[in-house]
Design an enzyme around this catalytic site. Structure first.
Site, PDB file in Angstrom:
ATOM      1  CG  HIS A  87     102.483   6.697  -2.636  1.00  0.00           C
ATOM      2  ND1 HIS A  87     101.411   5.841  -2.547  1.00  0.00           N
ATOM      3  CD2 HIS A  87     103.270   6.416  -1.593  1.00  0.00           C
ATOM      4  CE1 HIS A  87     101.544   5.073  -1.482  1.00  0.00           C
ATOM      5  NE2 HIS A  87     102.688   5.407  -0.884  1.00  0.00           N
TER       6      HIS A  87
ATOM      7  CB  SER B  99     103.763   2.731   0.387  1.00  0.00           C
ATOM      8  OG  SER B  99     102.877   3.406   1.236  1.00  0.00           O
TER       9      SER B  99
END
Length: 245
Positions: free
Chosen positions: A62, A191
């Protein structure tokens, strides 16, 4: 345990009063020299990644492709910059641009503007326009996670001084075919961080950090988690390294 939200979404962060993160300032010392801050294009913010080849960065899917953030899903690589071992205003290795990005079909399949990808396939890579990994060193990856072994997650969090690296230590709490679960404290922008397991002699990346505590599924509702470095993931990373942009 601090919840981590999928970057680049601008969600609230729930803080744990027992947050045990600590700032890592020795960013030119392995394995931390191989941890990179990724500046995403436009207003998408930042992510974290790690050097696994001289010109390759592994990160979360992502952080590369996300239809909930970009209409066609693919982030504009011309607007990306990678900074290895960044420590505030100190940029010991300078920066590199990105010439190609990669995610598996399992991540892009079924995504819409309201439906994110399948988190079991939330991983990707960036090919750089330089071979900075020859200077930073590379992280080894792919060992099987071992329940109870020490874990360390290092990245560039949203809630600390911008461009500073922070780490958190805990243990492997669980693992399944696709993901590894741990109680390391993390927040948005981490992330893509390497989830490293201590083997007794060195740190080895066992997962790519991606997700917060969520849902009701076993382990998902109890621990932060990341995409496990399975043989399939390792093969993708290898093949992407030798692909021609």
């Amino acid at each position: 345990m601090t919840l981590v939200f999928v970057a680049p979404a601008n969600a609230s962060i729930i803080y744990d009063p027992n947050d045990d993160r600590y700032q890592l300032t020795a960013t030119t010392t392995p394995p931390y020299s191989s941890v990179v801050e990724i500046l995403l294009p436009g207003s998408l913010g930042r992510c974290t990644g790690w050097m696994y080849a001289p010109n390759m960065v592994a990160t979360a899917g992502h952080c590369v492709y996300d239809k909930t953030a970009v209409t066609n899903g693919t982030f504009d690589i011309t607007g990306m910059t990678v900074w290895p071992g960044r420590n505030g205003t100190s940029t010991p290795y300078g920066s590199c641009g990105v010439v190609a990005s990669y995610v598996p079909a399992g991540w892009t399949s079924g995504q819409t503007s309201t439906q994110p990808g399948n988190e079991a396939f939330d991983y990707g890579a960036l090919k750089l326009n330089c071979t900075i990994g020859n200077s930073t060193g590379l992280l080894s990856y792919g060992a099987n996670p071992t329940l109870g072994y020490s874990t360390r997650v290092c990245g560039y969090p949203y809630d600390k001084t911008v461009d500073t690296m922070w780490c958190s230590d805990n243990t492997v709490r669980a693992a399944d075919a696709y993901q590894v679960y741990y109680a390391n404290d993390t927040v948005k922008r981490m992330s893509g961080s390497p989830v490293m397991e201590w083997t007794g002699t060195a740190w080895n990346v066992i997962a790519i950090h991606t997700m917060n505590v969520h849902g009701t599924a076993p382990n998902h509702s109890s621990y932060n988690h990341g995409t496990r470095i399975t043989s399939t993931v390792a093969n993708d990373l290898y093949n992407w390294r030798y692909s021609v942009p």
